[in-house]
Design a protein around this motif. Structure first.
Motif, PDB file in Angstrom:
ATOM      1  N   GLU A 137       4.225   1.959  -6.900  1.00 54.76           N
ATOM      2  CA  GLU A 137       4.391   2.372  -5.498  1.00 54.76           C
ATOM      3  C   GLU A 137       3.685   1.401  -4.557  1.00 54.76           C
ATOM      4  O   GLU A 137       2.499   1.109  -4.720  1.00 54.76           O
ATOM      5  CB  GLU A 137       3.801   3.776  -5.313  1.00 54.76           C
ATOM      6  N   TRP A 138       4.404   0.901  -3.577  1.00 49.54           N
ATOM      7  CA  TRP A 138       3.809   0.107  -2.498  1.00 49.54           C
ATOM      8  C   TRP A 138       3.170   1.076  -1.518  1.00 49.54           C
ATOM      9  O   TRP A 138       3.815   1.985  -1.013  1.00 49.54           O
ATOM     10  CB  TRP A 138       4.871  -0.730  -1.808  1.00 49.54           C
ATOM     11  N   THR A 139       1.882   0.927  -1.260  1.00 52.39           N
ATOM     12  CA  THR A 139       1.165   1.907  -0.445  1.00 52.39           C
ATOM     13  C   THR A 139       0.009   1.206   0.274  1.00 52.39           C
ATOM     14  O   THR A 139      -0.048  -0.024   0.323  1.00 52.39           O
ATOM     15  CB  THR A 139       0.647   3.062  -1.331  1.00 52.39           C
ATOM     16  N   ALA A 140      -0.891   1.976   0.835  1.00 56.10           N
ATOM     17  CA  ALA A 140      -2.065   1.423   1.509  1.00 56.10           C
ATOM     18  C   ALA A 140      -3.281   2.288   1.206  1.00 56.10           C
ATOM     19  O   ALA A 140      -3.176   3.511   1.109  1.00 56.10           O
ATOM     20  CB  ALA A 140      -1.841   1.329   3.013  1.00 56.10           C
ATOM     21  N   VAL A 141      -4.419   1.636   1.048  1.00 52.65           N
ATOM     22  CA  VAL A 141      -5.703   2.317   0.865  1.00 52.65           C
ATOM     23  C   VAL A 141      -6.648   1.810   1.946  1.00 52.65           C
ATOM     24  O   VAL A 141      -6.893   0.603   2.047  1.00 52.65           O
ATOM     25  CB  VAL A 141      -6.292   2.042  -0.535  1.00 52.65           C
ATOM     26  N   ASN A 142      -7.112   2.724   2.783  1.00 51.99           N
ATOM     27  CA  ASN A 142      -7.972   2.340   3.905  1.00 51.99           C
ATOM     28  C   ASN A 142      -7.364   1.199   4.711  1.00 51.99           C
ATOM     29  O   ASN A 142      -8.033   0.220   5.060  1.00 51.99           O
ATOM     30  CB  ASN A 142      -9.373   1.970   3.411  1.00 51.99           C
ATOM     31  N   GLU A 143      -6.069   1.327   4.985  1.00 48.14           N
ATOM     32  CA  GLU A 143      -5.290   0.391   5.810  1.00 48.14           C
ATOM     33  C   GLU A 143      -5.081  -0.973   5.155  1.00 48.14           C
ATOM     34  O   GLU A 143      -4.665  -1.928   5.804  1.00 48.14           O
ATOM     35  CB  GLU A 143      -5.930   0.221   7.194  1.00 48.14           C
ATOM     36  N   ILE A 144      -5.342  -1.074   3.850  1.00 48.95           N
ATOM     37  CA  ILE A 144      -5.083  -2.295   3.098  1.00 48.95           C
ATOM     38  C   ILE A 144      -3.832  -2.086   2.258  1.00 48.95           C
ATOM     39  O   ILE A 144      -3.789  -1.187   1.417  1.00 48.95           O
ATOM     40  CB  ILE A 144      -6.271  -2.666   2.187  1.00 48.95           C
ATOM     41  N   ASN A 145      -2.803  -2.917   2.487  1.00 45.64           N
ATOM     42  CA  ASN A 145      -1.565  -2.796   1.722  1.00 45.64           C
ATOM     43  C   ASN A 145      -1.765  -3.236   0.277  1.00 45.64           C
ATOM     44  O   ASN A 145      -2.599  -4.109  -0.013  1.00 45.64           O
ATOM     45  CB  ASN A 145      -0.463  -3.647   2.341  1.00 45.64           C
ATOM     46  N   GLY A 146      -0.952  -2.673  -0.590  1.00 47.13           N
ATOM     47  CA  GLY A 146      -1.023  -3.067  -1.988  1.00 47.13           C
ATOM     48  C   GLY A 146      -0.104  -2.216  -2.837  1.00 47.13           C
ATOM     49  O   GLY A 146       0.714  -1.445  -2.316  1.00 47.13           O
ATOM     50  N   THR A 147      -0.249  -2.356  -4.145  1.00 47.15           N
ATOM     51  CA  THR A 147       0.603  -1.620  -5.083  1.00 47.15           C
ATOM     52  C   THR A 147      -0.247  -0.747  -5.990  1.00 47.15           C
ATOM     53  O   THR A 147      -1.255  -1.201  -6.533  1.00 47.15           O
ATOM     54  CB  THR A 147       1.425  -2.598  -5.943  1.00 47.15           C
ATOM     55  N   ARG A 148       0.194   0.507  -6.131  1.00 45.37           N
ATOM     56  CA  ARG A 148      -0.468   1.433  -7.047  1.00 45.37           C
ATOM     57  C   ARG A 148       0.379   1.563  -8.318  1.00 45.37           C
ATOM     58  O   ARG A 148       1.592   1.790  -8.252  1.00 45.37           O
ATOM     59  CB  ARG A 148      -0.664   2.808  -6.409  1.00 45.37           C
ATOM     60  N   PHE A 149      -0.280   1.418  -9.457  1.00 49.30           N
ATOM     61  CA  PHE A 149       0.366   1.563 -10.757  1.00 49.30           C
ATOM     62  C   PHE A 149      -0.194   2.816 -11.422  1.00 49.30           C
ATOM     63  O   PHE A 149      -1.414   2.923 -11.596  1.00 49.30           O
ATOM     64  CB  PHE A 149       0.090   0.348 -11.637  1.00 49.30           C
ATOM     65  N   THR A 150       0.684   3.749 -11.817  1.00 50.16           N
ATOM     66  CA  THR A 150       0.239   5.020 -12.382  1.00 50.16           C
ATOM     67  C   THR A 150       0.900   5.277 -13.724  1.00 50.16           C
ATOM     68  O   THR A 150       2.133   5.242 -13.831  1.00 50.16           O
ATOM     69  CB  THR A 150       0.562   6.186 -11.429  1.00 50.16           C
ATOM     70  N   ASP A 151       0.077   5.526 -14.746  1.00 53.65           N
ATOM     71  CA  ASP A 151       0.589   5.860 -16.073  1.00 53.65           C
ATOM     72  C   ASP A 151       1.303   7.207 -15.995  1.00 53.65           C
ATOM     73  O   ASP A 151       0.730   8.204 -15.544  1.00 53.65           O
ATOM     74  CB  ASP A 151      -0.573   5.921 -17.071  1.00 53.65           C
ATOM     75  N   GLN A 152       2.561   7.263 -16.426  1.00 55.97           N
ATOM     76  CA  GLN A 152       3.363   8.470 -16.290  1.00 55.97           C
ATOM     77  C   GLN A 152       2.943   9.591 -17.220  1.00 55.97           C
ATOM     78  O   GLN A 152       3.307  10.752 -17.002  1.00 55.97           O
ATOM     79  CB  GLN A 152       4.840   8.122 -16.505  1.00 55.97           C
TER      80      GLN A 152
END
Length: 226
Positions: A137-152
């Motif tokens: 998922e392309w998202t943001a953490v504390n206004e920093i863009n990036g990608t989150r990878f989550t084990d299903q």
């Protein structure tokens, strides 16, 4: 006169009791508004890591050699391939290196990962990018863009910030906030030692892996040396 004096005495005693009660509240250590100490000490030498699709990934980027960044969304520092020299990921720089490293695998003595960790292999990267087992998922953490990878299966996740990269010729910083490029540990050719090496790219569309010139300054998100 006696009635007036008696009323005054009652008010004086009530005020004294209120004052004593207030002091006791302070003595209990009750935090006062605006004075709570929120400073949190983070161990930059260690990271618990999380397992995603069979590989234990660090939760923070590599910062200076042997250290992790403080937070998951922090840039850390940039590295050229098979080099332990760290470059700022945010400030202007001088004396950019233009001498290409050789070899086919990132040498252990040149690995800036903290103790017990290493630069990921291409296989490690491919497992992280496996959408059959990992939600991306392309998202943001504390206004920093990036990608989150989550084990299903487990729900474990890591966030990789899109902190850009440095140009191989000049060291100029590019694409902050829209791209992140993370080194792998191997070269992509057997014939030309200084042609390039593998990396993982994150951006607003699907992340992928590719091959790039070794003099680019890129991030490192290390994996557990198991």
């Amino acid at each position: 006169m006696k009635k007036y004096f008696f009323s005054f005495w009652l008010l004086f005693v009530a005020g004294l009791i209120t004052t004593v009660y207030s002091c006791k509240e302070d003595e209990k250590g009750e935090p006062k508004q605006g004075k709570k100490d929120s400073t949190e000490t983070v161990d930059v030498l260690t990271d618990a890591g999380v397992v995603i699709n069979g590989v234990k990934w660090a939760t923070r980027n590599v910062d200076a050699p042997g250290k992790f960044a403080v937070k998951a969304e922090d840039a850390g520092m940039f590295y050229q391939w098979n080099s332990k020299t760290a470059w700022s990921a945010t400030d202007d720089i001088t004396n950019w290196n233009i001498v290409v490293t050789t070899g086919r695998i990132w040498k252990e003595e040149n690995d800036p990962s903290p103790a017990g960790w290493r630069v990921p292999t291409l296989d490690d990267i491919k497992k992280l990018l496996d959408e059959n087992k990992v939600t991306i998922e392309w998202t943001a953490v504390n206004e920093i863009n990036g990608t989150r990878f989550t084990d299903q299966v487990t729900g474990n996740s890591i966030f990789l910030p899109a902190v850009g990269f440095r140009n191989y010729e000049t060291g100029i910083l590019y694409n902050v906030g829209s791209y992140g490029r993370y080194w792998g540990n191997s070269a992509y050719t057997r014939d030309d030692d200084d042609a390039g090496a593998y990396y993982m790219a994150i951006h607003s569309s699907e992340p992928d892996w590719g091959c790039g010139y070794r003099l680019y300054g890129r991030s490192i998100r290390c994996v557990k040396n198991e």
